[in-house]
Write a protein that holds these residues in place. Structure first.
Motif, PDB file in Angstrom:
ATOM      1  N   ILE A  83       0.838  -1.203   0.000  1.00  0.00           N
ATOM      2  CA  ILE A  83       0.000   0.000   0.000  1.00  0.00           C
ATOM      3  C   ILE A  83       0.872   1.252   0.000  1.00  0.00           C
ATOM      4  O   ILE A  83       0.568   2.224  -0.691  1.00  0.00           O
ATOM      5  CB  ILE A  83      -0.993  -0.019   1.186  1.00  0.00           C
ATOM      6  CG1 ILE A  83      -2.013  -1.147   0.959  1.00  0.00           C
ATOM      7  CG2 ILE A  83      -1.683   1.331   1.350  1.00  0.00           C
ATOM      8  CD1 ILE A  83      -2.842  -1.487   2.173  1.00  0.00           C
ATOM      9  N   PHE A  84       1.973   1.213   0.747  1.00  0.00           N
ATOM     10  CA  PHE A  84       2.901   2.348   0.700  1.00  0.00           C
ATOM     11  C   PHE A  84       3.366   2.565  -0.740  1.00  0.00           C
ATOM     12  O   PHE A  84       3.340   3.687  -1.254  1.00  0.00           O
ATOM     13  CB  PHE A  84       4.106   2.137   1.622  1.00  0.00           C
ATOM     14  CG  PHE A  84       5.178   3.173   1.393  1.00  0.00           C
ATOM     15  CD1 PHE A  84       5.017   4.458   1.875  1.00  0.00           C
ATOM     16  CD2 PHE A  84       6.310   2.873   0.662  1.00  0.00           C
ATOM     17  CE1 PHE A  84       5.978   5.445   1.630  1.00  0.00           C
ATOM     18  CE2 PHE A  84       7.271   3.833   0.407  1.00  0.00           C
ATOM     19  CZ  PHE A  84       7.108   5.127   0.897  1.00  0.00           C
ATOM     20  N   GLU A  85       3.770   1.494  -1.403  1.00  0.00           N
ATOM     21  CA  GLU A  85       4.230   1.615  -2.797  1.00  0.00           C
ATOM     22  C   GLU A  85       3.122   2.148  -3.697  1.00  0.00           C
ATOM     23  O   GLU A  85       3.357   3.009  -4.551  1.00  0.00           O
ATOM     24  CB  GLU A  85       4.706   0.260  -3.333  1.00  0.00           C
ATOM     25  CG  GLU A  85       6.131  -0.075  -2.985  1.00  0.00           C
ATOM     26  CD  GLU A  85       6.643  -1.246  -3.790  1.00  0.00           C
ATOM     27  OE1 GLU A  85       7.429  -1.028  -4.726  1.00  0.00           O
ATOM     28  OE2 GLU A  85       6.259  -2.391  -3.482  1.00  0.00           O
ATOM     29  N   MET A  86       1.897   1.628  -3.516  1.00  0.00           N
ATOM     30  CA  MET A  86       0.775   2.050  -4.358  1.00  0.00           C
ATOM     31  C   MET A  86       0.462   3.532  -4.184  1.00  0.00           C
ATOM     32  O   MET A  86       0.104   4.221  -5.134  1.00  0.00           O
ATOM     33  CB  MET A  86      -0.472   1.217  -4.037  1.00  0.00           C
ATOM     34  CG  MET A  86      -0.385  -0.223  -4.512  1.00  0.00           C
ATOM     35  SD  MET A  86      -1.704  -1.260  -3.839  1.00  0.00           S
ATOM     36  CE  MET A  86      -3.118  -0.680  -4.781  1.00  0.00           C
ATOM     37  N   LYS A  87       0.599   4.025  -2.961  1.00  0.00           N
ATOM     38  CA  LYS A  87       0.209   5.408  -2.691  1.00  0.00           C
ATOM     39  C   LYS A  87       1.349   6.406  -2.882  1.00  0.00           C
ATOM     40  O   LYS A  87       1.100   7.570  -3.163  1.00  0.00           O
ATOM     41  CB  LYS A  87      -0.339   5.528  -1.265  1.00  0.00           C
ATOM     42  CG  LYS A  87      -1.681   4.834  -1.117  1.00  0.00           C
ATOM     43  CD  LYS A  87      -2.340   5.148   0.198  1.00  0.00           C
ATOM     44  CE  LYS A  87      -3.746   4.568   0.193  1.00  0.00           C
ATOM     45  NZ  LYS A  87      -4.582   5.103   1.230  1.00  0.00           N
ATOM     46  N   SER A 115      -1.584 -15.318  -0.656  1.00  0.00           N
ATOM     47  CA  SER A 115      -1.550 -14.627  -1.943  1.00  0.00           C
ATOM     48  C   SER A 115      -2.956 -14.211  -2.388  1.00  0.00           C
ATOM     49  O   SER A 115      -3.144 -13.098  -2.888  1.00  0.00           O
ATOM     50  CB  SER A 115      -0.865 -15.476  -3.011  1.00  0.00           C
ATOM     51  OG  SER A 115      -1.525 -16.698  -3.190  1.00  0.00           O
ATOM     52  N   ARG A 116      -3.934 -15.065  -2.180  1.00  0.00           N
ATOM     53  CA  ARG A 116      -5.311 -14.712  -2.556  1.00  0.00           C
ATOM     54  C   ARG A 116      -5.836 -13.574  -1.683  1.00  0.00           C
ATOM     55  O   ARG A 116      -6.521 -12.664  -2.160  1.00  0.00           O
ATOM     56  CB  ARG A 116      -6.225 -15.935  -2.444  1.00  0.00           C
ATOM     57  CG  ARG A 116      -5.967 -16.926  -3.577  1.00  0.00           C
ATOM     58  CD  ARG A 116      -6.812 -18.174  -3.498  1.00  0.00           C
ATOM     59  NE  ARG A 116      -8.215 -17.890  -3.349  1.00  0.00           N
ATOM     60  CZ  ARG A 116      -9.064 -18.644  -2.653  1.00  0.00           C
ATOM     61  NH1 ARG A 116      -8.649 -19.742  -2.061  1.00  0.00           N
ATOM     62  NH2 ARG A 116     -10.332 -18.323  -2.575  1.00  0.00           N
ATOM     63  N   PHE A 117      -5.526 -13.641  -0.393  1.00  0.00           N
ATOM     64  CA  PHE A 117      -5.965 -12.608   0.541  1.00  0.00           C
ATOM     65  C   PHE A 117      -5.334 -11.253   0.180  1.00  0.00           C
ATOM     66  O   PHE A 117      -6.033 -10.235   0.071  1.00  0.00           O
ATOM     67  CB  PHE A 117      -5.594 -13.017   1.972  1.00  0.00           C
ATOM     68  CG  PHE A 117      -5.921 -11.977   2.991  1.00  0.00           C
ATOM     69  CD1 PHE A 117      -7.233 -11.744   3.369  1.00  0.00           C
ATOM     70  CD2 PHE A 117      -4.919 -11.217   3.579  1.00  0.00           C
ATOM     71  CE1 PHE A 117      -7.539 -10.763   4.310  1.00  0.00           C
ATOM     72  CE2 PHE A 117      -5.215 -10.250   4.519  1.00  0.00           C
ATOM     73  CZ  PHE A 117      -6.527 -10.019   4.880  1.00  0.00           C
ATOM     74  N   ILE A 118      -4.026 -11.254  -0.026  1.00  0.00           N
ATOM     75  CA  ILE A 118      -3.298 -10.030  -0.383  1.00  0.00           C
ATOM     76  C   ILE A 118      -3.864  -9.457  -1.686  1.00  0.00           C
ATOM     77  O   ILE A 118      -4.127  -8.258  -1.799  1.00  0.00           O
ATOM     78  CB  ILE A 118      -1.780 -10.317  -0.538  1.00  0.00           C
ATOM     79  CG1 ILE A 118      -1.155 -10.787   0.776  1.00  0.00           C
ATOM     80  CG2 ILE A 118      -1.038  -9.121  -1.138  1.00  0.00           C
ATOM     81  CD1 ILE A 118      -0.967  -9.763   1.844  1.00  0.00           C
ATOM     82  N   ASN A 119      -4.076 -10.312  -2.665  1.00  0.00           N
ATOM     83  CA  ASN A 119      -4.622  -9.896  -3.953  1.00  0.00           C
ATOM     84  C   ASN A 119      -5.991  -9.236  -3.765  1.00  0.00           C
ATOM     85  O   ASN A 119      -6.265  -8.179  -4.336  1.00  0.00           O
ATOM     86  CB  ASN A 119      -4.720 -11.095  -4.902  1.00  0.00           C
ATOM     87  CG  ASN A 119      -5.196 -10.702  -6.285  1.00  0.00           C
ATOM     88  OD1 ASN A 119      -4.926  -9.603  -6.753  1.00  0.00           O
ATOM     89  ND2 ASN A 119      -5.908 -11.605  -6.927  1.00  0.00           N
ATOM     90  N   GLY A 120      -6.845  -9.843  -2.960  1.00  0.00           N
ATOM     91  CA  GLY A 120      -8.186  -9.304  -2.739  1.00  0.00           C
ATOM     92  C   GLY A 120      -8.170  -7.923  -2.116  1.00  0.00           C
ATOM     93  O   GLY A 120      -8.861  -7.003  -2.583  1.00  0.00           O
ATOM     94  N   ILE A 125      -8.206  -1.765  -2.958  1.00  0.00           N
ATOM     95  CA  ILE A 125      -7.540  -0.472  -2.756  1.00  0.00           C
ATOM     96  C   ILE A 125      -7.207   0.156  -4.108  1.00  0.00           C
ATOM     97  O   ILE A 125      -7.409   1.353  -4.309  1.00  0.00           O
ATOM     98  CB  ILE A 125      -6.294  -0.629  -1.859  1.00  0.00           C
ATOM     99  CG1 ILE A 125      -6.762  -0.972  -0.434  1.00  0.00           C
ATOM    100  CG2 ILE A 125      -5.434   0.620  -1.871  1.00  0.00           C
ATOM    101  CD1 ILE A 125      -5.670  -1.370   0.511  1.00  0.00           C
ATOM    102  N   LYS A 126      -6.738  -0.652  -5.049  1.00  0.00           N
ATOM    103  CA  LYS A 126      -6.433  -0.147  -6.397  1.00  0.00           C
ATOM    104  C   LYS A 126      -7.687   0.430  -7.031  1.00  0.00           C
ATOM    105  O   LYS A 126      -7.665   1.507  -7.622  1.00  0.00           O
ATOM    106  CB  LYS A 126      -5.885  -1.290  -7.267  1.00  0.00           C
ATOM    107  CG  LYS A 126      -5.616  -0.870  -8.690  1.00  0.00           C
ATOM    108  CD  LYS A 126      -5.212  -2.049  -9.553  1.00  0.00           C
ATOM    109  CE  LYS A 126      -5.151  -1.625 -11.004  1.00  0.00           C
ATOM    110  NZ  LYS A 126      -4.957  -2.747 -11.906  1.00  0.00           N
ATOM    111  N   GLN A 127      -8.821  -0.287  -6.886  1.00  0.00           N
ATOM    112  CA  GLN A 127     -10.090   0.175  -7.458  1.00  0.00           C
ATOM    113  C   GLN A 127     -10.507   1.505  -6.839  1.00  0.00           C
ATOM    114  O   GLN A 127     -10.955   2.411  -7.524  1.00  0.00           O
ATOM    115  CB  GLN A 127     -11.143  -0.899  -7.194  1.00  0.00           C
ATOM    116  CG  GLN A 127     -12.387  -0.755  -8.010  1.00  0.00           C
ATOM    117  CD  GLN A 127     -13.286  -1.962  -7.825  1.00  0.00           C
ATOM    118  OE1 GLN A 127     -13.252  -2.655  -6.807  1.00  0.00           O
ATOM    119  NE2 GLN A 127     -14.107  -2.235  -8.827  1.00  0.00           N
ATOM    120  N   GLN A 128     -10.332   1.638  -5.532  1.00  0.00           N
ATOM    121  CA  GLN A 128     -10.699   2.862  -4.831  1.00  0.00           C
ATOM    122  C   GLN A 128      -9.812   4.034  -5.296  1.00  0.00           C
ATOM    123  O   GLN A 128     -10.284   5.167  -5.393  1.00  0.00           O
ATOM    124  CB  GLN A 128     -10.531   2.673  -3.323  1.00  0.00           C
ATOM    125  CG  GLN A 128     -10.872   3.899  -2.514  1.00  0.00           C
ATOM    126  CD  GLN A 128     -10.413   3.784  -1.079  1.00  0.00           C
ATOM    127  OE1 GLN A 128      -9.419   3.133  -0.774  1.00  0.00           O
ATOM    128  NE2 GLN A 128     -11.153   4.413  -0.181  1.00  0.00           N
TER     129      GLN A 128
END
Length: 130
Positions: A83-87, A115-120, A125-128
């Motif tokens: 999330i830090f990287e994404m933001k 991996s499935r949990f992290i992806n979800g 967050i990406k969609q938001q």
């Protein structure tokens, strides 16, 4: 140091900080194990620490039937880092690369469901963010 290696070492440092509350500089030094430091590794660890309150709020918003405290320590640290990287690092790294890297690292360091949990969570967050 390759970005993947920097991410893995940052995850290890963040995990140590989360578990034993050691100083970030000591955690970074420990995971480097006599290797020279890497600017991206430091950026990830120090950035997550600096923005942890906002990052944790973002995680809590996107958890269903879970609390932040109940998450596996590896998953929590990996989510924080991604999330830090994404933001804060998208000038440097495309969001899809960040997601792919987080999922691959989850497969190596997490449990069968990580991996499935992290992806979800990261997909929400990406969609938001879009």
């Amino acid at each position: 140091m390759k970005r993947r290696t920097a991410r893995e070492k940052a995850l290890q440092a963040l995990f140590q900080i989360d578990m034993s509350e050691i100083e970030p500089s000591a955690a970074i030094e420990h995971v480097l194990d006599e290797e020279p430091t890497d600017p991206y590794l430091e950026k990830l660890v120090l950035g997550v620490i600096e923005h942890q309150t906002q990052i944790d709020e973002s995680i809590k918003e996107h958890l269903e039937k879970w609390s932040l405290e109940r998450l596996a320590n590896v998953d929590r640290s990996l989510l924080r880092m991604a999330i830090f990287e994404m933001k804060y690092c998208t000038d440097d790294v495309p969001v899809n690369v960040i997601l792919d890297e987080a999922i691959e690292i989850a497969k190596m360091y997490g449990d069968d469901q990580s991996s499935r949990f992290i992806n979800g969570v990261l997909a929400k967050i990406k969609q938001q963010m879009s």
